[in-house]
Design an enzyme around this catalytic site. Sequence first.
Site, PDB file in Angstrom:
ATOM      1  N   ARG A   1      27.129  41.968  23.131  1.00  0.00           N
ATOM      2  CA  ARG A   1      27.884  40.772  23.535  1.00  0.00           C
ATOM      3  C   ARG A   1      27.380  39.516  22.835  1.00  0.00           C
ATOM      4  NH1 ARG A   1      26.668  40.983  29.719  1.00  0.00           N
ATOM      5  NH2 ARG A   1      24.646  40.992  28.680  1.00  0.00           N
TER       6      ARG A   1
ATOM      7  N   GLY B   1      11.466  64.426  20.299  1.00  0.00           N
ATOM      8  CA  GLY B   1      11.468  64.385  18.837  1.00  0.00           C
ATOM      9  C   GLY B   1      10.066  64.439  18.261  1.00  0.00           C
TER      10      GLY B   1
ATOM     11  N   ASP C   1      10.539  59.501  35.273  1.00  0.00           N
ATOM     12  CA  ASP C   1      10.335  59.009  33.915  1.00  0.00           C
ATOM     13  C   ASP C   1       9.644  60.032  33.012  1.00  0.00           C
ATOM     14  OD1 ASP C   1      10.878  56.751  32.326  1.00  0.00           O
ATOM     15  OD2 ASP C   1       8.743  56.287  32.237  1.00  0.00           O
TER      16      ASP C   1
ATOM     17  N   HIS D   1      10.576  64.738  30.677  1.00  0.00           N
ATOM     18  CA  HIS D   1       9.842  65.106  29.486  1.00  0.00           C
ATOM     19  C   HIS D   1       9.021  66.394  29.674  1.00  0.00           C
ATOM     20  CE1 HIS D   1       7.256  64.999  26.169  1.00  0.00           C
ATOM     21  NE2 HIS D   1       6.244  64.391  26.743  1.00  0.00           N
TER      22      HIS D   1
ATOM     23  N   LYS E   1       0.220  56.275  34.633  1.00  0.00           N
ATOM     24  CA  LYS E   1       0.078  55.004  33.930  1.00  0.00           C
ATOM     25  C   LYS E   1      -1.285  54.417  34.285  1.00  0.00           C
ATOM     26  CE  LYS E   1       4.384  54.299  32.433  1.00  0.00           C
ATOM     27  NZ  LYS E   1       4.677  54.049  31.026  1.00  0.00           N
TER      28      LYS E   1
ATOM     29  N   LEU F   1      -8.484  75.939  19.496  1.00  0.00           N
ATOM     30  CA  LEU F   1      -8.742  77.068  20.390  1.00  0.00           C
ATOM     31  C   LEU F   1     -10.231  77.095  20.681  1.00  0.00           C
ATOM     32  CD1 LEU F   1      -7.625  79.700  21.701  1.00  0.00           C
ATOM     33  CD2 LEU F   1      -8.164  80.853  19.564  1.00  0.00           C
ATOM     34  N   LYS F   2     -10.562  77.072  21.951  1.00  0.00           N
ATOM     35  CA  LYS F   2     -11.976  77.132  22.320  1.00  0.00           C
ATOM     36  C   LYS F   2     -12.403  78.593  22.368  1.00  0.00           C
ATOM     37  CE  LYS F   2     -12.128  72.908  24.881  1.00  0.00           C
ATOM     38  NZ  LYS F   2     -13.164  72.107  25.387  1.00  0.00           N
TER      39      LYS F   2
HETATM   40  P1  NDP Z   1      17.716  45.884  26.903  1.00  0.00           P
HETATM   41  O1  NDP Z   1      17.552  45.493  28.314  1.00  0.00           O
HETATM   42  O2  NDP Z   1      17.078  45.054  25.833  1.00  0.00           O
HETATM   43  O3  NDP Z   1      19.283  46.010  26.676  1.00  0.00           O
HETATM   44  C1  NDP Z   1      19.912  46.195  25.409  1.00  0.00           C
HETATM   45  C2  NDP Z   1      21.103  45.254  25.302  1.00  0.00           C
HETATM   46  O4  NDP Z   1      22.053  45.583  26.309  1.00  0.00           O
HETATM   47  C3  NDP Z   1      20.729  43.805  25.544  1.00  0.00           C
HETATM   48  O5  NDP Z   1      20.300  43.189  24.356  1.00  0.00           O
HETATM   49  C4  NDP Z   1      22.023  43.220  26.068  1.00  0.00           C
HETATM   50  O6  NDP Z   1      22.826  42.872  24.965  1.00  0.00           O
HETATM   51  C5  NDP Z   1      22.673  44.388  26.782  1.00  0.00           C
HETATM   52  N1  NDP Z   1      22.452  44.306  28.236  1.00  0.00           N
HETATM   53  C6  NDP Z   1      21.279  44.371  28.886  1.00  0.00           C
HETATM   54  N2  NDP Z   1      21.479  44.253  30.207  1.00  0.00           N
HETATM   55  C7  NDP Z   1      22.787  44.126  30.408  1.00  0.00           C
HETATM   56  C8  NDP Z   1      23.593  43.989  31.549  1.00  0.00           C
HETATM   57  N3  NDP Z   1      23.081  43.973  32.766  1.00  0.00           N
HETATM   58  N4  NDP Z   1      24.920  43.893  31.381  1.00  0.00           N
HETATM   59  C9  NDP Z   1      25.445  43.929  30.166  1.00  0.00           C
HETATM   60  N5  NDP Z   1      24.722  44.061  29.035  1.00  0.00           N
HETATM   61  C10 NDP Z   1      23.412  44.155  29.143  1.00  0.00           C
HETATM   62  O7  NDP Z   1      17.251  47.390  26.797  1.00  0.00           O
HETATM   63  P2  NDP Z   1      16.462  48.148  25.669  1.00  0.00           P
HETATM   64  O8  NDP Z   1      16.978  47.758  24.329  1.00  0.00           O
HETATM   65  O9  NDP Z   1      15.018  48.047  25.892  1.00  0.00           O
HETATM   66  O10 NDP Z   1      16.867  49.666  25.995  1.00  0.00           O
HETATM   67  C11 NDP Z   1      18.219  50.110  26.006  1.00  0.00           C
HETATM   68  C12 NDP Z   1      18.368  51.333  26.886  1.00  0.00           C
HETATM   69  O11 NDP Z   1      17.541  52.375  26.419  1.00  0.00           O
HETATM   70  C13 NDP Z   1      17.967  51.077  28.329  1.00  0.00           C
HETATM   71  O12 NDP Z   1      18.898  51.674  29.182  1.00  0.00           O
HETATM   72  C14 NDP Z   1      16.619  51.753  28.504  1.00  0.00           C
HETATM   73  O13 NDP Z   1      16.491  52.313  29.768  1.00  0.00           O
HETATM   74  C15 NDP Z   1      16.680  52.849  27.456  1.00  0.00           C
HETATM   75  N6  NDP Z   1      15.380  53.120  26.862  1.00  0.00           N
HETATM   76  C16 NDP Z   1      14.661  52.131  26.250  1.00  0.00           C
HETATM   77  C17 NDP Z   1      13.446  52.414  25.636  1.00  0.00           C
HETATM   78  C18 NDP Z   1      12.671  51.335  24.915  1.00  0.00           C
HETATM   79  O14 NDP Z   1      11.696  51.679  24.232  1.00  0.00           O
HETATM   80  N7  NDP Z   1      13.022  50.074  25.012  1.00  0.00           N
HETATM   81  C19 NDP Z   1      12.905  53.784  25.640  1.00  0.00           C
HETATM   82  C20 NDP Z   1      13.743  54.746  26.282  1.00  0.00           C
HETATM   83  C21 NDP Z   1      14.917  54.407  26.863  1.00  0.00           C
HETATM   84  P3  NDP Z   1      23.912  41.682  24.995  1.00  0.00           P
HETATM   85  O15 NDP Z   1      23.537  40.749  26.095  1.00  0.00           O
HETATM   86  O16 NDP Z   1      23.810  41.072  23.639  1.00  0.00           O
HETATM   87  O17 NDP Z   1      25.187  42.394  25.225  1.00  0.00           O
END
Ligand code: NDP
Length: 513
Positions: free
Chosen positions: A73, A209, A263, A268, A364, A412-413
Amino acid sequence: TRTHPLTNNPVKTPPEKESSLTFKESQEEESTLGIVVIGASGDLARNKIFPALFALFYEDHLPENFMIFGYARSTMTHDELRKSISKNLTCRIDKRENCNEKMDQFLKRCFYHSGQYSSEEHFLELDKILKEKEAGRCSNRLYYLAIPPSLFVDVVRCARRRASSLSGWTRVIVEKPFGRDLESSRELTRSLRQYLSEDEIFRIDHHLGEELFENLLALRFSNLVFEPLWSRDYIRNVQLIFSDDLGTEGQGRYFDNYGIIRDILQNHLIHLLALFAMETPVSLDAEDIRNEKVKVLRSIKPLSLQDVVVGQYKGCSEGNASYPAYTDDPTVSKNSLTPTFAAATLFINNARWDGVPFMMIAGKALQSKRAEIRVQFRHVPGNLYNRNSGTDLDKATNELVIRVQPDEAIYLKINNKVPGLGKRLDCSDLNLLFKTRYPSEGPDAYERLLLDATKGERRLFIRSDELDAAWAVFTPLMKKLELRKVQPELYPYGSEGPVGVHYLAAKHNIRCA
Ligand code: NDP
């Protein structure tokens, strides 16, 4: 001209490469690949997905005609997107001199389109731009949903209706979490399946991966020495360990909604267990492997509360340093019962594994960062060396360790005799340390998974019945924990975790590392 080695007659040179291409290959050469990163303004896209795509480009793994579109967005120009992602691109695998040149080439293929996640009209605009770049060639489109799960279905609906490929394939990579329990996960799958076939959905958990997964298969099925021992006859217990030395700082809001069981254990470690314990698949094809995984997952006995320990880290100070409690995070409720640590002993109800405890441990804010599988073998029957000295070392059983962190290794031990006079035994490691054997850096997990998705290789992605079976193992347990409001055992930040885990291990005769 070449000659035949037996007849010495001249042999025709094989046709040029172009004409030796199969129909499929030549089609692929001419087709385009459009990768659309939904949520391109977010951390995951910036820190992981774009860098992984660049690494694939750098290593020539992307097809000739590819383009990448960021979609979110936020308002951004193409150049602003390029600037924001360029900070994280590195030529870490191979520091060749043309790195900057390669980066420029890559960034020129990256574009941005701003739109709402539920607007078919905005996806239609995206489709129009993609079509211009595809220039009438066969087009394949890969969507990566790097957005919160609440947006998945809207995006998939819009993409399917307005911006999917009409001439090639459309695939959608869906980031975890895939629901919160069996019911919500099934509901998510049902909603996605309104617009996509199961073959088009690629459920990703980046841990799958990691090199370990492929190595586990290679270890088991390409060595004679392990597979015959892979059963209750020789293996006493198996530990699957995933510990993090950091707390949940910065992720509190997300984590508090899910907790460590969802999680790490459900997402995993259970897949690691399935790969470890499955029967030999018919082949290495994705469906054959996933069929075997599902079978073993469905053979897991219901988890009892007595076989589970949950913990939560508390604050502590050490010298001048002080470490926060989980509930110190302002985005986490002060009374939160969310576990940041869990240990669970699972049993597989089949002929191969009957009675063998599989202990999962994840947490954690622990003492160290560690990810490994430890396999403890049974005692040597009638061991000649136990009779005389009876020292601990003499009684040590073999242990196989497959380690991802720190320092990837398989060791391997074994027991060996200490050189010199006498018969004293010592326990030593036969050690394959990957960084010594293979000094060059391997690919990041996202690279492998993205490449697999472009190739349609599904082996490391989670099929819906696998997901169901994994949720079925943990959902009743989580419901019990939540319903009974089970208090997690507190453990200090940076410690070994709750004391209860030692009792659980002792109950099942497991020697904790
Ligand atoms: P973000 O919270 O940074 O969300 C990504 C983008 O989604 C934002 O930049 C925003 O873009 C849009 N967004 C976020 N919240 C909302 C909302 N409530 N309504 C509408 N748009 C929204 O997440 P991440 O990039 O960290 O992660 C993305 C997904 O991947 C998540 O669901 C997370 O659970 C999963 N994930 C993340 C990992 C990581 O390392 N970060 C690892 C594993 C899974 P904009 O406002 O520009 O539209």
